[in-house]
Design an enzyme around this catalytic site. Structure first.
Site, mmCIF file in Angstrom:
data_model
loop_
_atom_site.group_PDB
_atom_site.id
_atom_site.type_symbol
_atom_site.label_atom_id
_atom_site.label_comp_id
_atom_site.label_asym_id
_atom_site.label_seq_id
_atom_site.Cartn_x
_atom_site.Cartn_y
_atom_site.Cartn_z
ATOM 1 N N GLY A 8 30.707 65.196 67.365
ATOM 2 C CA GLY A 8 29.900 66.360 67.735
ATOM 3 C C GLY A 8 29.325 66.213 69.131
ATOM 4 O O GLY A 8 28.170 66.556 69.373
ATOM 5 N N SER A 10 30.289 67.820 71.783
ATOM 6 C CA SER A 10 30.549 68.977 72.649
ATOM 7 C C SER A 10 29.295 69.740 73.034
ATOM 8 O O SER A 10 29.275 70.433 74.052
ATOM 9 C CB SER A 10 31.531 69.935 71.955
ATOM 10 N N ARG A 11 28.259 69.640 72.194
ATOM 11 C CA ARG A 11 27.072 70.475 72.454
ATOM 12 C C ARG A 11 25.797 69.722 72.090
ATOM 13 O O ARG A 11 25.842 68.668 71.464
ATOM 14 C CB ARG A 11 27.154 71.760 71.596
ATOM 15 N N ASP A 59 37.997 67.139 62.624
ATOM 16 C CA ASP A 59 36.924 67.528 61.717
ATOM 17 C C ASP A 59 36.503 66.264 60.974
ATOM 18 O O ASP A 59 37.295 65.694 60.210
ATOM 19 C CB ASP A 59 37.479 68.588 60.750
ATOM 20 N N VAL A 60 35.268 65.819 61.205
ATOM 21 C CA VAL A 60 34.846 64.534 60.622
ATOM 22 C C VAL A 60 34.968 64.511 59.100
ATOM 23 O O VAL A 60 35.096 63.443 58.508
ATOM 24 C CB VAL A 60 33.392 64.163 61.018
ATOM 25 N N SER A 140 17.595 63.174 60.249
ATOM 26 C CA SER A 140 16.652 64.264 60.516
ATOM 27 C C SER A 140 15.368 63.962 59.761
ATOM 28 O O SER A 140 15.402 63.292 58.722
ATOM 29 C CB SER A 140 17.237 65.584 60.013
ATOM 30 N N TYR A 153 20.773 69.944 53.133
ATOM 31 C CA TYR A 153 20.625 69.193 54.391
ATOM 32 C C TYR A 153 19.744 67.959 54.173
ATOM 33 O O TYR A 153 20.051 66.863 54.661
ATOM 34 C CB TYR A 153 20.012 70.143 55.427
ATOM 35 N N ALA A 156 21.785 65.401 52.353
ATOM 36 C CA ALA A 156 22.784 64.791 53.233
ATOM 37 C C ALA A 156 22.123 63.775 54.171
ATOM 38 O O ALA A 156 22.592 62.639 54.322
ATOM 39 C CB ALA A 156 23.493 65.878 54.043
ATOM 40 N N LYS A 157 21.020 64.172 54.786
ATOM 41 C CA LYS A 157 20.383 63.279 55.773
ATOM 42 C C LYS A 157 19.663 62.122 55.085
ATOM 43 O O LYS A 157 19.631 61.010 55.603
ATOM 44 C CB LYS A 157 19.408 64.075 56.649
HETATM 45 P P1 NAP Z 1 24.678 71.747 67.558
HETATM 46 O O1 NAP Z 1 24.169 72.073 68.909
HETATM 47 O O2 NAP Z 1 24.901 72.836 66.568
HETATM 48 O O3 NAP Z 1 26.018 70.883 67.732
HETATM 49 C C1 NAP Z 1 26.715 70.458 66.600
HETATM 50 C C2 NAP Z 1 27.832 69.576 67.029
HETATM 51 O O4 NAP Z 1 28.500 69.080 65.842
HETATM 52 C C3 NAP Z 1 28.894 70.295 67.842
HETATM 53 O O5 NAP Z 1 29.378 69.411 68.820
HETATM 54 C C4 NAP Z 1 29.975 70.606 66.803
HETATM 55 O O6 NAP Z 1 31.284 70.712 67.365
HETATM 56 C C5 NAP Z 1 29.889 69.356 65.955
HETATM 57 N N1 NAP Z 1 30.457 69.530 64.628
HETATM 58 C C6 NAP Z 1 30.079 70.406 63.655
HETATM 59 N N2 NAP Z 1 30.860 70.254 62.576
HETATM 60 C C7 NAP Z 1 31.756 69.286 62.872
HETATM 61 C C8 NAP Z 1 32.846 68.683 62.178
HETATM 62 N N3 NAP Z 1 33.172 69.083 60.944
HETATM 63 N N4 NAP Z 1 33.557 67.711 62.791
HETATM 64 C C9 NAP Z 1 33.240 67.315 64.052
HETATM 65 N N5 NAP Z 1 32.229 67.845 64.761
HETATM 66 C C10 NAP Z 1 31.497 68.819 64.177
HETATM 67 O O7 NAP Z 1 23.707 70.736 66.805
HETATM 68 P P2 NAP Z 1 22.618 69.689 67.336
HETATM 69 O O8 NAP Z 1 21.284 70.307 67.179
HETATM 70 O O9 NAP Z 1 23.038 69.109 68.621
HETATM 71 O O10 NAP Z 1 22.744 68.623 66.162
HETATM 72 C C11 NAP Z 1 23.389 67.370 66.324
HETATM 73 C C12 NAP Z 1 22.960 66.491 65.158
HETATM 74 O O11 NAP Z 1 21.547 66.356 65.158
HETATM 75 C C13 NAP Z 1 23.317 67.066 63.784
HETATM 76 O O12 NAP Z 1 23.709 66.042 62.922
HETATM 77 C C14 NAP Z 1 22.011 67.673 63.307
HETATM 78 O O13 NAP Z 1 21.952 67.727 61.906
HETATM 79 C C15 NAP Z 1 21.028 66.688 63.891
HETATM 80 N N6 NAP Z 1 19.680 67.232 64.023
HETATM 81 C C16 NAP Z 1 19.417 68.295 64.836
HETATM 82 C C17 NAP Z 1 18.132 68.782 64.918
HETATM 83 C C18 NAP Z 1 17.760 69.952 65.800
HETATM 84 O O14 NAP Z 1 16.621 70.423 65.709
HETATM 85 N N7 NAP Z 1 18.610 70.425 66.654
HETATM 86 C C19 NAP Z 1 17.104 68.187 64.177
HETATM 87 C C20 NAP Z 1 17.408 67.109 63.378
HETATM 88 C C21 NAP Z 1 18.705 66.628 63.315
HETATM 89 P P3 NAP Z 1 31.854 72.139 67.922
HETATM 90 O O15 NAP Z 1 31.161 72.349 69.244
HETATM 91 O O16 NAP Z 1 33.316 71.925 68.055
HETATM 92 O O17 NAP Z 1 31.479 73.179 66.912
#
Ligand code: NAP
Length: 242
Positions: A8, A10-11, A59-60, A140, A153, A156-157
């Protein structure tokens, strides 16, 4: 060459982690599932940080796809190994459990937990042979405290945190550390649509965090000086969960 893989990447948080690892001298393998244009932007940022990298799409949650892709990489890079793994890929599909479709339960658990298994299990043997590795799992605060509307969620976490602790004990003698970070609200695509104004009043720091703030902690856990920290969870949440 020191190799790191960020799922993940990419973003959002994953992208910031890729850039941080590049600044630390890693060749960064940027994983994504769909969004090649965003992954290419991450790769560009990695290169601007002075290192090279590549994109690895899978896809993980798809064990066969992960195995085929990583084994191909390993065959093409004899004598090399990925010493840093950041299991960051994740999604949320929030709903109260009474209304939650099975698919939303399965998808969230599959990407987080099967994803952790699929990728980690493949990379561990080479870390163990080389007697060095760093694994960081993106959990998380939802997995620490449980949050209503996020039973899937949180499960999972929470599972990922328990897996972190168990695996840390298995591989500590091989000089491999396994830790988790537990972000609160971080400004990425994942929190789009949430009422930031209302939510930040619930956060002692009175703001959402940034992906870069999370990446700094990942960078520390990956660094040599953190070699005695394993099986731990570090929250990055502005005091939301203490
Ligand atoms: P995000 O901006 O939505 O980015 C999600 C990333 O995961 C993207 O790169 C996406 O790839 C990738 N992804 C989704 N499904 C996938 C799969 N099946 N196989 C491979 N890659 C996959 O999310 P984020 O906020 O950066 O979150 C990153 C991590 O931090 C996650 O585990 C999330 O649960 C955790 N987190 C986030 C927050 C928050 O507030 N943002 C808080 C706590 C924990 P594509 O670009 O190809 O779709």
């Amino acid at each position: 060459m020191k190799y790191a893989l960020v799922t993940g990447g990419s973003r959002g948080i994953g992208r910031a982690v890729c850039v941080k690892l590049a600044c630390m001298g890693y060749y960064v393998i940027v994983n994504c599932v769909n969004n090649l244009p965003e992954a290419l932007k991450t790769l560009e940022l990695v290169r601007r940080a002075g290192q090279d990298g590549e994109i690895m799409m899978f896809d993980v949650s798809n064990g066969e796809q992960v195995r085929k892709t990583i084994e191909e990489w390993q065959d093409a890079h004899p004598g090399c190994y990925i010493e840093v793994l950041v299991n960051n890929a994740g999604i949320r599909r929030d709903n109260i459990l009474a209304l939650m479709p099975q698919e939303d339960w399965n998808q969230v658990l599959d990407i987080t937990l099967k994803g952790f298994y699929n990728v980690t299990q493949l990379l561990l043997p080479s870390m163990m042979r080389r007697k060095y590795g760093r694994i960081v799992n993106m959990a998380s605060v939802s997995g620490l405290s449980g949050i209503q509307g996020q039973t899937n969620y949180s499960a999972a976490k929470g599972g990922l945190i328990a897996a972190t602790k168990a695996l840390a004990k298995e591989v500590a003698c091989k000089n491999i550390t396994v830790n988790a970070v537990a972000p609160g609200f971080i400004k990425t695509d994942m929190v789009e649509g949430l009422d930031e104004e209302a939510l930040r009043k619930t956060i002692p720091a009175n703001r959402f965090g940034t992906p870069e703030e999370v990446a700094e902690v990942v960078g520390f856990l990956v660094s040599n000086v953190a070699g005695y920290i394993t099986g731990d969870v570090i929250s990055i949440c502005g005091g939301l969960y203490t």
